[in-house]
Design a protein around this motif. Structure first.
Motif, mmCIF file in Angstrom:
data_model
loop_
_atom_site.group_PDB
_atom_site.id
_atom_site.type_symbol
_atom_site.label_atom_id
_atom_site.label_comp_id
_atom_site.label_asym_id
_atom_site.label_seq_id
_atom_site.Cartn_x
_atom_site.Cartn_y
_atom_site.Cartn_z
ATOM 1 N N TRP A 22 0.816 -1.211 0.000
ATOM 2 C CA TRP A 22 0.000 0.000 0.000
ATOM 3 C C TRP A 22 0.853 1.266 0.000
ATOM 4 C CZ3 TRP A 22 -4.938 0.674 -1.077
ATOM 5 C CH2 TRP A 22 -5.485 1.931 -0.854
ATOM 6 N N GLY A 27 -1.157 2.199 -3.206
ATOM 7 C CA GLY A 27 -1.900 3.298 -2.590
ATOM 8 C C GLY A 27 -2.050 4.476 -3.525
ATOM 9 N N GLY A 28 -0.994 4.805 -4.239
ATOM 10 C CA GLY A 28 -1.058 5.904 -5.203
ATOM 11 C C GLY A 28 -1.990 5.595 -6.357
ATOM 12 N N LYS A 31 -5.558 5.866 -5.116
ATOM 13 C CA LYS A 31 -5.900 7.271 -4.891
ATOM 14 C C LYS A 31 -6.169 8.001 -6.208
ATOM 15 C CE LYS A 31 -4.541 11.136 -2.050
ATOM 16 N NZ LYS A 31 -5.323 11.065 -0.860
ATOM 17 N N ARG A 32 -5.409 7.662 -7.249
ATOM 18 C CA ARG A 32 -5.634 8.276 -8.566
ATOM 19 C C ARG A 32 -6.948 7.818 -9.184
ATOM 20 N NH1 ARG A 32 -0.172 7.048 -9.360
ATOM 21 N NH2 ARG A 32 -0.786 5.221 -10.554
ATOM 22 N N LEU A 34 -9.704 6.522 -7.553
ATOM 23 C CA LEU A 34 -10.879 6.734 -6.720
ATOM 24 C C LEU A 34 -11.328 8.183 -6.800
ATOM 25 C CD1 LEU A 34 -12.186 4.555 -4.970
ATOM 26 C CD2 LEU A 34 -11.038 5.505 -3.013
ATOM 27 N N VAL A 36 -12.868 11.813 -5.733
ATOM 28 C CA VAL A 36 -12.643 12.580 -4.500
ATOM 29 C C VAL A 36 -13.752 12.316 -3.484
ATOM 30 C CG1 VAL A 36 -12.413 14.916 -3.570
ATOM 31 C CG2 VAL A 36 -11.390 14.349 -5.752
ATOM 32 N N GLN A 39 -13.029 9.190 -1.491
ATOM 33 C CA GLN A 39 -11.810 9.146 -0.692
ATOM 34 C C GLN A 39 -12.116 9.623 0.716
ATOM 35 O OE1 GLN A 39 -8.744 11.370 -2.611
ATOM 36 N NE2 GLN A 39 -8.746 10.066 -4.422
ATOM 37 N N PRO A 42 -7.181 8.056 4.860
ATOM 38 C CA PRO A 42 -6.257 7.136 4.179
ATOM 39 C C PRO A 42 -6.055 5.815 4.920
ATOM 40 C CG PRO A 42 -5.362 9.347 4.184
ATOM 41 C CD PRO A 42 -6.602 9.380 5.041
ATOM 42 N N ASP A 45 -9.117 3.771 4.007
ATOM 43 C CA ASP A 45 -9.058 3.387 2.599
ATOM 44 C C ASP A 45 -8.118 2.208 2.404
ATOM 45 O OD1 ASP A 45 -10.809 5.359 1.885
ATOM 46 O OD2 ASP A 45 -9.278 6.724 1.098
ATOM 47 N N ARG A 46 -7.031 2.225 3.144
ATOM 48 C CA ARG A 46 -6.045 1.144 3.036
ATOM 49 C C ARG A 46 -6.677 -0.195 3.377
ATOM 50 N NH1 ARG A 46 -0.256 1.088 6.050
ATOM 51 N NH2 ARG A 46 0.272 -1.056 5.581
#
Length: 95
Positions: A22, A27-28, A31-32, A34, A36, A39, A42, A45-46
């Motif tokens: 992650w 993780g990046g 995040k890209r 998903l 906003v 989100q 964090p 989300d993990r």
């Protein structure tokens, strides 16, 4: 019973690897991808994304044919939905 044990082992291994990855690229990438609005914290989300991906991965390892057929049906459904939506938007005069 054997399938269940194999699924649990695959789930545990995948969950461990996903949680470990992650902080790297996973993780990046999530995040890209998903939006906003989806989100949140964090740390949450993990765990949520790692568990969801581990369930999908373990199920794909145990029942690959069922997963492939499900993915094919979903892709066909999304394709038909997009075609119908485009057709409907062309028929509706929005100008």
């Amino acid at each position: 019973m054997t399938v269940f044990v194999v699924w649990l082992v695959a789930f545990a291994v995948l969950l461990f690897l996903l949680l470990k990855a992650w902080d790297g690229g996973l993780g990046g990438a999530v995040k890209r991808r998903l939006p906003v609005q989806l989100q949140g914290d964090p740390a949450q989300d993990r765990w949520i994304m790692a568990v969801a991906l581990a369930v999908l991965g373990a199920t794909f390892i145990v029942k690959p044919v069922s997963m492939l057929l499900t993915l094919i049906l979903l892709a066909i459904g999304i394709w038909v939905g997009k075609r119908v939506a485009c057709w409907g938007m062309r028929k509706a005069k929005l100008h």
